[in-house]
Design an enzyme around this catalytic site. Sequence first.
Site, PDB file in Angstrom:
ATOM      1  N   ARG A 130      -9.831   0.798   8.692  1.00  0.00           N
ATOM      2  CA  ARG A 130      -9.513  -0.539   8.967  1.00  0.00           C
ATOM      3  C   ARG A 130     -10.519  -1.313   9.791  1.00  0.00           C
ATOM      4  NH1 ARG A 130      -3.564   0.849   8.931  1.00  0.00           N
ATOM      5  NH2 ARG A 130      -2.075  -0.869   9.689  1.00  0.00           N
ATOM      6  N   ARG A 133      -0.335  -8.021  13.811  1.00  0.00           N
ATOM      7  CA  ARG A 133      -0.819  -7.114  12.787  1.00  0.00           C
ATOM      8  C   ARG A 133      -1.907  -7.690  12.024  1.00  0.00           C
ATOM      9  NH1 ARG A 133       4.001  -4.067  10.738  1.00  0.00           N
ATOM     10  NH2 ARG A 133       2.604  -2.839   9.658  1.00  0.00           N
ATOM     11  N   ARG A 164      11.768  -6.194   4.106  1.00  0.00           N
ATOM     12  CA  ARG A 164      12.039  -4.814   4.108  1.00  0.00           C
ATOM     13  C   ARG A 164      12.839  -4.503   5.476  1.00  0.00           C
ATOM     14  NH1 ARG A 164       6.131  -2.207   4.255  1.00  0.00           N
ATOM     15  NH2 ARG A 164       6.161  -2.819   6.717  1.00  0.00           N
ATOM     16  N   LYS A 188       0.883  -1.116  -0.072  1.00  0.00           N
ATOM     17  CA  LYS A 188      -0.217   0.011   0.059  1.00  0.00           C
ATOM     18  C   LYS A 188       0.813   1.289   0.022  1.00  0.00           C
ATOM     19  CE  LYS A 188      -2.141  -0.649   3.999  1.00  0.00           C
ATOM     20  NZ  LYS A 188      -1.699  -1.954   4.409  1.00  0.00           N
ATOM     21  N   ARG A 211      11.190  -0.623  12.006  1.00  0.00           N
ATOM     22  CA  ARG A 211      10.066  -0.173  12.920  1.00  0.00           C
ATOM     23  C   ARG A 211       9.903  -1.052  13.742  1.00  0.00           C
ATOM     24  NH1 ARG A 211       5.315   0.928   8.726  1.00  0.00           N
ATOM     25  NH2 ARG A 211       4.124   0.043  10.441  1.00  0.00           N
TER      26      ARG A 211
END
Length: 193
Positions: free
Chosen positions: A88, A150, A127, A13, A139
């Site tokens: 969400r 998540r 990533r 996204k 992160r």
Amino acid sequence: MRLVLLGPPGAGKGTQSARLQEKYKIPQLSTGDMLRAAVKAATPIGLQAKAIMAAGSLVPDEIVIGIVAERIEEPDAKQGFILDGFPRTVNQAEALAEMLKAKNMSLDAVIELKVDEAALLARIEKRARETMAGGGVVRHDDSPEVVRARLDAYRTQTAPVVAYYAAKKALTTVDGMAPIAAVSTAIDKVLGG
Ligand code: AMP
């Protein structure tokens, strides 16, 4: 153009939103980015959101809805926006519909980036490795345990948002497993060029 991009963490996204922001000259509104900024600045919202985000859970609807309601009033969002990471929950989707209705506006497209979970985990780990290799900071919520939380939040709370837009015949699904360029082409086709 007003656009919503849906998809679990790691679906692409952010990558697609950044590209669309350039192409259409409309801002990418990432609730994750806004919340991270609030945490960093230790605002009251940030203080409330910090532990929730660290655990990979969803920040309460009223907080996120408030942030988005304010953000879409900013001058740069007048010509349109790309919502990345919002809505969400179905509650958020309904609040968004109300907000837009009050402004006599509607969404031009809701695009779901569909990916499978095993591939997602691999992508998110990649990533993290690339960020570290580049000297960046990973992160905290991209650690494997939090990513699982998540993904759980996505499955239980956000997948119904996909169904919500599908029932309204507003949803287009794009194969998020395809190479980035192919995903871009598929999205451009949905948006008419
Ligand atoms: P993201 O960068 O979109 O993956 O968001 C990072 C984190 O911010 C999420 O794991 C949630 O804790 C929080 N968050 C972002 N957007 C929302 C939202 N629309 N509703 C609730 N929590 C959110």
